[in-house]
Design a protein around this motif. Structure first.
Motif, PDB file in Angstrom:
ATOM      1  N   ASP A   1       4.437  -3.503  14.930  1.00  0.00           N
ATOM      2  CA  ASP A   1       3.217  -3.620  13.657  1.00  0.00           C
ATOM      3  C   ASP A   1       3.603  -3.029  12.595  1.00  0.00           C
ATOM      4  O   ASP A   1       3.831  -1.504  12.523  1.00  0.00           O
ATOM      5  CB  ASP A   1       1.676  -4.194  13.426  1.00  0.00           C
ATOM      6  CG  ASP A   1       0.938  -5.131  14.543  1.00  0.00           C
ATOM      7  OD1 ASP A   1       1.869  -6.341  14.443  1.00  0.00           O
ATOM      8  OD2 ASP A   1       0.132  -4.871  15.521  1.00  0.00           O
TER       9      ASP A   1
ATOM     10  N   ALA B   1       3.270  -2.396   8.740  1.00  0.00           N
ATOM     11  CA  ALA B   1       2.426  -2.247   7.570  1.00  0.00           C
ATOM     12  C   ALA B   1       3.465  -2.224   6.233  1.00  0.00           C
ATOM     13  O   ALA B   1       3.885  -0.688   6.434  1.00  0.00           O
ATOM     14  CB  ALA B   1       1.452  -1.959   7.696  1.00  0.00           C
TER      15      ALA B   1
ATOM     16  N   LEU C   1      -5.939  -1.193   5.175  1.00  0.00           N
ATOM     17  CA  LEU C   1      -5.001  -1.353   6.815  1.00  0.00           C
ATOM     18  C   LEU C   1      -6.993  -1.428   7.697  1.00  0.00           C
ATOM     19  O   LEU C   1      -6.705  -1.942   8.308  1.00  0.00           O
ATOM     20  CB  LEU C   1      -4.553  -0.235   7.005  1.00  0.00           C
ATOM     21  CG  LEU C   1      -2.710  -0.786   6.960  1.00  0.00           C
ATOM     22  CD1 LEU C   1      -2.130  -0.033   6.668  1.00  0.00           C
ATOM     23  CD2 LEU C   1      -2.337  -2.398   6.513  1.00  0.00           C
TER      24      LEU C   1
ATOM     25  N   ALA D   1      -6.427  -5.185   8.363  1.00  0.00           N
ATOM     26  CA  ALA D   1      -5.078  -5.767   9.240  1.00  0.00           C
ATOM     27  C   ALA D   1      -6.135  -6.536  10.653  1.00  0.00           C
ATOM     28  O   ALA D   1      -6.733  -6.396  10.310  1.00  0.00           O
ATOM     29  CB  ALA D   1      -5.140  -4.375   9.583  1.00  0.00           C
TER      30      ALA D   1
ATOM     31  N   ILE E   1       3.001  -6.366   8.091  1.00  0.00           N
ATOM     32  CA  ILE E   1       1.788  -6.614   7.153  1.00  0.00           C
ATOM     33  C   ILE E   1       2.252  -6.164   6.249  1.00  0.00           C
ATOM     34  O   ILE E   1       1.988  -4.740   6.393  1.00  0.00           O
ATOM     35  CB  ILE E   1       0.447  -6.135   8.435  1.00  0.00           C
ATOM     36  CG1 ILE E   1       0.569  -6.311   9.628  1.00  0.00           C
ATOM     37  CG2 ILE E   1      -0.549  -5.949   7.909  1.00  0.00           C
ATOM     38  CD1 ILE E   1       0.265  -5.462  11.214  1.00  0.00           C
TER      39      ILE E   1
ATOM     40  N   CYS F   1      -4.447  -5.809  15.822  1.00  0.00           N
ATOM     41  CA  CYS F   1      -3.778  -4.743  15.392  1.00  0.00           C
ATOM     42  C   CYS F   1      -4.142  -3.442  16.064  1.00  0.00           C
ATOM     43  O   CYS F   1      -5.269  -3.301  15.468  1.00  0.00           O
ATOM     44  CB  CYS F   1      -3.183  -4.759  13.804  1.00  0.00           C
ATOM     45  SG  CYS F   1      -2.352  -3.301  13.882  1.00  0.00           S
TER      46      CYS F   1
END
Length: 300
Positions: A11, A13, A93, A97, A41, A101
């Motif tokens: 993941d 971001a 986040l 998120a 993301i 995650c």
């Protein structure tokens, strides 16, 4: 506490507005160029469906999650210097998120990745909520004194972060950082907020994962302590901090050419070159600057 997932999907971001779409795409392209499976993301404002589709073309094997940031998701912000409200998006986040995650790698949209980030993502955080590189130009003693914190810990740069999102959520650390920004309007915005919230609780990784302009210019190198030097190591991630962005004309950055190499992997190359009037001759000068510096570096 969270650890890398066993699915092999990393993941990653980002947080940017429509003005950084092209640059964010270049970062994603540079990440994907090293192989691996990714879920990108993106916390954003103003990136329409057509632009999202163009961005997604840079990594056809990745999954993309687009999350629009609302007015109440991060603090209000008065733009100053090269900072805009988008610099605060990473603080969202904690809430925005995906629920599944647990650990993520956060990357600013003004970087170029030169090495497989799965190595960084998998690092042992040793019980800390974040990992980062030390910031060369913020005095941690002055920071601690200004905000009534215990002296001793170092201060980190927030442009590249490995985040234990489970711990952040459990302790509401990014909420704490956002409140600090809203209440105090600190000079370095969310970076100050994150350092306040995570004071003394972060794992340090090599500055090769967050290499910046001052690490390649002799007069600037002389201003920082040896432990903050890149030395003769090749950067693993280049972070184009400050106003000397590589897409701007007539700005000196020794590694600017690498940004344009990443941008070539996207459908935005011609758009950026035309908008900022950076022609082939200017890019050739960037290449010469790059080669003069890079040939002396050893693989990190």
């Amino acid at each position: 506490m969270s650890a890398p997932t066993n699915t092999g999907v990393v993941d990653v971001a980002f947080g940017f507005d429509k003005n950084y779409v092209e640059h964010g795409a270049a970062v994603m392209a540079s990440v994907a160029s090293h192989g691996g499976a990714y879920r990108f993301i993106i916390l954003h404002v103003g990136v329409d469906a057509a632009a999202q589709k163009r961005v997604e073309s840079v990594a056809p094997n990745a999954t993309f999650v687009w999350v629009e940031v609302g007015d109440d998701d991060v603090p209000a912000f008065a733009n100053r210097m090269h900072f805009t409200r988008a610099t605060l998006f990473r603080l969202g986040l904690e809430k925005l998120a995906p629920a599944d995650c647990h650990r993520l790698l956060y990357l600013d949209a003004d970087i170029t990745v030169l090495r497989d980030v799965r190595e960084l993502y998998a690092m042992d955080l040793e019980g800390n909520p974040v990992a980062a590189a030390i910031d060369a130009f913020v005095d941690p003693i002055a920071f601690a004194k200004r905000w009534s914190l215990a002296p001793g810990p170092e201060y980190f740069n927030a442009g590249i972060l490995v985040i234990d999102l489970d711990m952040v959520r459990a302790e509401k650390l990014f909420t704490k950082a956002a409140k600090f920004v809203a209440d105090n309007d600190p000079p370095l915005n969310d970076q100050d907020g994150l350092n306040f919230a995570c004071w003394g609780r972060w794992k340090r990784f090599s500055v090769a994962w967050n290499a910046q302009r001052h690490m390649a210019i002799g007069t600037l190198i002389a201003e920082i302590s040896v432990d903050k030097h890149l030395g003769n190591r090749q950067p693993r991630i280049i972070h184009f901090t400050g106003p000397e962005k590589p897409w701007l004309p007539n700005v000196y950055h020794p590694w600017a050419w690498l940004y344009w190499q990443s941008l070539k992997r996207t459908p935005f190359f011609d758009d950026v070159a035309a908008r900022y009037q950076v022609n082939a001759q200017e890019r050739a000068r960037m290449l010469m600057r790059f080669l003069r510096r890079w040939r002396w570096l050893s693989p990190a």
